[in-house]
Design an enzyme around this catalytic site. Structure first.
Site, PDB file in Angstrom:
ATOM      1  N   GLY A  50       0.810  -1.223   0.000  1.00 34.26           N
ATOM      2  CA  GLY A  50       0.000   0.000   0.000  1.00 34.26           C
ATOM      3  C   GLY A  50       0.836   1.262   0.000  1.00 34.26           C
ATOM      4  O   GLY A  50       0.291   2.357  -0.079  1.00 34.26           O
ATOM      5  N   CYS A  51       2.142   1.125   0.095  1.00 32.45           N
ATOM      6  CA  CYS A  51       3.028   2.288   0.026  1.00 32.45           C
ATOM      7  C   CYS A  51       3.579   2.383  -1.389  1.00 32.45           C
ATOM      8  O   CYS A  51       3.970   1.376  -1.968  1.00 32.45           O
ATOM      9  CB  CYS A  51       4.197   2.153   1.005  1.00 32.45           C
ATOM     10  SG  CYS A  51       3.725   2.346   2.721  1.00 32.45           S
ATOM     11  N   GLN A  52       3.604   3.590  -1.915  1.00 29.42           N
ATOM     12  CA  GLN A  52       4.139   3.792  -3.255  1.00 29.42           C
ATOM     13  C   GLN A  52       5.647   3.541  -3.251  1.00 29.42           C
ATOM     14  O   GLN A  52       6.183   2.921  -4.147  1.00 29.42           O
ATOM     15  CB  GLN A  52       3.842   5.216  -3.706  1.00 29.42           C
ATOM     16  CG  GLN A  52       4.161   5.472  -5.155  1.00 29.42           C
ATOM     17  CD  GLN A  52       3.764   6.875  -5.582  1.00 29.42           C
ATOM     18  OE1 GLN A  52       3.439   7.721  -4.762  1.00 29.42           O
ATOM     19  NE2 GLN A  52       3.797   7.124  -6.869  1.00 29.42           N
TER      20      GLN A  52
END
Length: 139
Positions: A50-52
């Site tokens: 979910g983290c870029q």
């Protein structure tokens, strides 16, 4: 210090800075202080989904408390994970799982992050709480 005392201290620290450029610089500085994850844990198992950017987070249970180490390939994100480590590391799994992280809203962090970074921050919080629950169940 309790989790809430740490949150209150961070709210005070952020209130000291006048604008968001100064606050971002503070976040970047915090990133330089994060307890770094060992290279052996920089693998897909410990990447926060979910983290870029790539963010690795490793939990370790010692003496009934969870200690996190982390790293990221992006400086702001590394600062954000450092904030979370500062608040939650060194507390019991139960405390971590049950805590309300009000400092994020209090310092205005969500409004000043891009949508992808804000989602990443929520993913960090979720993952840290999941680790705490998993570690609590193992005991």
């Amino acid at each position: 210090m309790t989790i809430n005392e740490i949150q209150d201290e961070l709210i005070e620290d952020f209130a000291f800075y006048q604008d968001w450029m100064e606050k971002y610089e503070y976040i970047i500085q915090l990133g330089k202080e994060v307890p770094l994850i060992k290279e052996e844990y920089k693998r897909d198992d410990y990447i926060i989904k979910g983290c870029q950017s790539k963010v690795w987070l490793y939990p370790e249970l010692r003496d009934g408390k969870v200690y996190f180490t982390a790293d990221s390939d992006a400086i702001i994100t590394k600062g954000l994970v450092s904030l979370m480590v500062k608040v939650l590391s060194g507390h019991t799994p139960k405390e971590i799982a049950q805590t309300e992280l009000y400092f994020i809203d209090e310092i205005g962090l969500k409004e000043h992050l891009s949508p992808t970074r804000a989602n990443g921050l929520l993913s960090m919080v979720k993952q840290m709480k999941l680790y705490a629950v998993a570690l609590q169940m193992r005991n």
